[in-house]
Design a protein around this motif. Structure first.
Motif, PDB file in Angstrom:
ATOM      1  N   ASP A 292     125.816  99.388  13.004  1.00  0.00           N
ATOM      2  CA  ASP A 292     125.803  99.604  14.456  1.00  0.00           C
ATOM      3  C   ASP A 292     127.070 100.308  14.957  1.00  0.00           C
ATOM      4  O   ASP A 292     127.299 100.409  16.156  1.00  0.00           O
ATOM      5  CB  ASP A 292     125.630  98.264  15.188  1.00  0.00           C
ATOM      6  CG  ASP A 292     126.800  97.320  14.922  1.00  0.00           C
ATOM      7  OD1 ASP A 292     127.731  97.709  14.193  1.00  0.00           O
ATOM      8  OD2 ASP A 292     126.788  96.203  15.462  1.00  0.00           O
ATOM      9  N   GLY A 293     127.918 100.804  14.045  1.00  0.00           N
ATOM     10  CA  GLY A 293     129.125 101.532  14.464  1.00  0.00           C
ATOM     11  C   GLY A 293     130.349 100.653  14.554  1.00  0.00           C
ATOM     12  O   GLY A 293     131.473 101.151  14.563  1.00  0.00           O
ATOM     13  N   SER A 294     130.161  99.339  14.604  1.00  0.00           N
ATOM     14  CA  SER A 294     131.341  98.464  14.699  1.00  0.00           C
ATOM     15  C   SER A 294     132.069  98.441  13.351  1.00  0.00           C
ATOM     16  O   SER A 294     131.487  98.755  12.314  1.00  0.00           O
ATOM     17  CB  SER A 294     130.908  97.050  15.101  1.00  0.00           C
ATOM     18  OG  SER A 294     130.025  96.536  14.141  1.00  0.00           O
ATOM     19  N   ALA A 295     133.355  98.059  13.394  1.00  0.00           N
ATOM     20  CA  ALA A 295     134.152  98.066  12.158  1.00  0.00           C
ATOM     21  C   ALA A 295     133.742  96.888  11.279  1.00  0.00           C
ATOM     22  O   ALA A 295     133.655  95.749  11.749  1.00  0.00           O
ATOM     23  CB  ALA A 295     135.631  97.988  12.516  1.00  0.00           C
ATOM     24  N   ASP A 296     133.501  97.179  10.006  1.00  0.00           N
ATOM     25  CA  ASP A 296     133.106  96.142   9.053  1.00  0.00           C
ATOM     26  C   ASP A 296     134.363  95.453   8.520  1.00  0.00           C
ATOM     27  O   ASP A 296     135.205  96.074   7.875  1.00  0.00           O
ATOM     28  CB  ASP A 296     132.321  96.804   7.910  1.00  0.00           C
ATOM     29  CG  ASP A 296     131.739  95.779   6.950  1.00  0.00           C
ATOM     30  OD1 ASP A 296     132.156  94.605   7.003  1.00  0.00           O
ATOM     31  OD2 ASP A 296     130.863  96.160   6.151  1.00  0.00           O
TER      32      ASP A 296
ATOM     33  N   ALA B 265     133.746 102.682  16.781  1.00  0.00           N
ATOM     34  CA  ALA B 265     134.035 101.239  16.758  1.00  0.00           C
ATOM     35  C   ALA B 265     134.585 100.769  18.103  1.00  0.00           C
ATOM     36  O   ALA B 265     134.249  99.683  18.576  1.00  0.00           O
ATOM     37  CB  ALA B 265     135.029 100.922  15.641  1.00  0.00           C
ATOM     38  N   LEU B 266     135.418 101.601  18.737  1.00  0.00           N
ATOM     39  CA  LEU B 266     135.985 101.204  20.032  1.00  0.00           C
ATOM     40  C   LEU B 266     134.888 101.137  21.089  1.00  0.00           C
ATOM     41  O   LEU B 266     134.835 100.206  21.899  1.00  0.00           O
ATOM     42  CB  LEU B 266     137.083 102.202  20.442  1.00  0.00           C
ATOM     43  CG  LEU B 266     137.802 101.899  21.748  1.00  0.00           C
ATOM     44  CD1 LEU B 266     138.408 100.502  21.765  1.00  0.00           C
ATOM     45  CD2 LEU B 266     138.907 102.938  22.004  1.00  0.00           C
ATOM     46  N   SER B 267     134.009 102.129  21.058  1.00  0.00           N
ATOM     47  CA  SER B 267     132.924 102.152  22.027  1.00  0.00           C
ATOM     48  C   SER B 267     132.044 100.912  21.838  1.00  0.00           C
ATOM     49  O   SER B 267     131.627 100.266  22.809  1.00  0.00           O
ATOM     50  CB  SER B 267     132.116 103.436  21.823  1.00  0.00           C
ATOM     51  OG  SER B 267     130.951 103.387  22.558  1.00  0.00           O
TER      52      SER B 267
END
Ligand SMILES: NC(=O)c1ccc[n+]([C@@H]2O[C@H](COP(=O)([O-])OP(=O)(O)OC[C@H]3O[C@@H](n4cnc5c(N)ncnc54)[C@H](O)[C@@H]3O)[C@@H](O)[C@H]2O)c1
Ligand SMILES: O=c1ccn([C@@H]2O[C@H](COP(=O)(O)OP(=O)(O)O[C@H]3O[C@H](CO)[C@@H](O)[C@H](O)[C@H]3O)[C@@H](O)[C@H]2O)c(=O)[nH]1
Length: 441
Positions: free
Chosen positions: A91-95, A273-275
């Motif tokens: 989903d774009g978030s940092a793993d 990730a920021l978004s």
């Protein structure tokens, strides 16, 4: 001081080598046995100017060691740097799985007070998760050992990594613990002989500073890329606009170069990730989403130009491509705009004859899916032979002083698509080329 660096990738290796060069006793740990074997034999697994000499010098001096043994690293150090990857999740978030696994390794083996330093780029709240993971491991073995967690994001650029590390603009330290702050100040004291460099702040602000810095830089680039599209339509030259705008000290001249989009292992993933993190916190970041969208469009721009000139079907055509790495000075192909250009050309039936001074091996690996249609060349001029046009994707120095007559004699047609505005449009046109840059009439 006794230091361990967990994760001997780009950041970890530069951090380890630089800290060793400053006189610290450093152990670099990685789970990738191949990387550690290369390093132990005196090689280095990445291309970074000056890094091979720095690593070899400090390894020979006995200040820099490499291991795959987490216990050895944990027992060695009083300061543990976590510098593992934080790739995008679906989903774009940092793993965070590598960061938390690294933290657990420390917790599993540490035998005395230590500072655990998060150097990886991580979302706000990660320090707490690291603390919890370490505490859980200590509790599991009934150990009662105090430790501190601090955030110390890294701002180095690939291709200039050693200079960036050794001559930092600032060193951000997020800490809520006096002892840890003192230790970090002591570690970085050599950088503060002339001017203060260490900015101590709370942990959340340090974690957010890293994302804000990358997002700001990416925003400048996307802004200038959009401005370039407008300049073309209005008959202006983005390079002149860049000089005019950048000479205002409030704006500054860096990171204003229009081109075929930004890539690399940081901007694309950190903006996303920021978004994503902002969305989770209930804040919609329209600016960031536009920065991403503009960059995606920019990476397609060269293809749109090529199609406008040659038509959608590029079957039987050959394109010479100069530059594969996401920027000069590195062999890193992560999110490189060249990947988009090469795949799009091949999809439309073309053959790509590519040259890059250092990234060919990496490109072969990353572009394995289109291997049959890409011919890698060892010299820039060889890529041009019989090609329908030259496409410049990375602005390596060696491309900057072109012998236009020679280039013309090798190409089938004198056509240049300059995705990094490295050539003078006037000089190229005078030499008889059909020249298309980015944001230049
Ligand atoms: N590359 C850059 O220019 C740059 C600059 C600043 C910050 N960062 C950030 O620093 C972090 C690292 O980036 P990178 O480019 O160096 O990553 P990388 O992918 O090059 O290296 C990460 C390394 O960590 C190792 N690793 C993973 N889990 C491990 C574990 N449990 N124990 C030991 N080693 C483990 C991997 O094998 C790999 O070698 C990321 O968060 C990135 O966003 C990168
Ligand atoms: O004016 C510019 C400057 C850069 N780029 C592109 O932007 C991308 C990133 O370039 P750069 O920032 O030089 O490379 P990185 O090594 O990815 O470094 C960025 O990402 C790192 C990882 O977080 C940070 O530590 C650095 O401060 C930050 O500059 C590349 O594709 C460049 O071609 C442009 O298109 N125009």
């Amino acid at each position: 001081m006794k230091v361990s660096v967990i994760g001997t990738g780009y950041v970890g290796l530069v951090t380890g080598a630089c800290l060793a060069d400053m006189g610290n006793d450093v152990v670099c740990l990685d789970i990738d046995a191949r990387k550690i074997a290369i390093l132990r034999e005196g090689g280095i697994p990445i291309h970074e100017p000056g890094l091979d000499t720095l690593v070899q010098h400090n390894a020979q001096a006995g200040r820099l060691h490499f291991t795959t043994d987490a216990r050895e690293a944990a027992l060695h150090a009083d300061i543990h740097f976590i510098a593992v990857g934080t790739p995008p999740d679906e989903d774009g978030s940092a793993d965070m799985k590598y960061v938390l696994a690294a933290a657990r390794e420390v917790g599993r083996h540490m035998n005395r007070y230590c500072v655990i330093v998060n150097k990886s780029t991580v979302p706000v709240g990660t320090a707490q998760k690291v603390r919890a993971a370490v505490a859980e491991e200590l509790a599991a073995r009934g150990a009662d050992i105090r430790f501190s967690v601090v955030s110390n994001p890294e701002f180095l650029k690939e291709g200039a990594a050693i200079e960036d590390f050794m001559r930092p603009d600032r060193i951000v330290v997020g800490s809520d613990d006096e002892q840890a702050t003192r230790i970090m100040r002591e570690l970085y004291a050599p950088f503060e002989r002339n001017t203060p460099k260490v900015l101590v702040m709370d942990i959340a602000s340090a974690e957010l500073t890293k994302y804000a810095a990358n997002a700001m830089l990416a925003t400048r680039i996307s802004f200038m890329n959009e401005m370039a599209l407008l300049a073309e339509v209005l008959g202006a030259d983005i390079d002149a606009v860049r000089r005019g705008v950048g000479s205002d000290p409030r704006i500054g001249s860096h990171f204003l170069y229009a081109g075929c989009g930004y890539g690399g292992s940081c901007f694309p993933k950190d903006v996303a990730a920021l978004s994503r993190a902002a969305g989770d916190a209930g804040i919609s970041m329209g600016v960031l989403d536009a920065v991403e969208a503009a960059n995606e469009r920019q990476k397609e721009l060269l293809i749109a130009r090529i199609e406008a000139r040659f038509g959608h079907d590029l079957g039987g055509r050959v394109f010479a491509l100069w530059g594969l790495a996401f920027k000069p000075g590195t062999d890193d192909m992560r999110e490189a705009p060249s990947q988009v250009v090469v795949r799009a050309l091949v999809k439309r039936g073309a053959t790509v004859r590519a040259y890059d001074p250092v990234a060919t091996d990496e490109a072969r690996r990353v572009l394995a899916d289109v291997a049959g249609s890409v011919e890698y060349q060892s010299h820039a001029m060889d890529a041009l032979k019989g090609a329908d046009a030259l496409v410049v994707v990375t602005e390596w120095k060696e491309f900057r002083s072109p012998d236009f007559d020679h280039i013309k004699s090798l190409l089938r047609k004198p056509i240049i698509f300059d995705g990094r505005n490295i050539f003078s449009p006037e000089a190229a046109r005078q030499a008889g080329f059909e020249y298309t840059g980015i944001g230049r009439a």
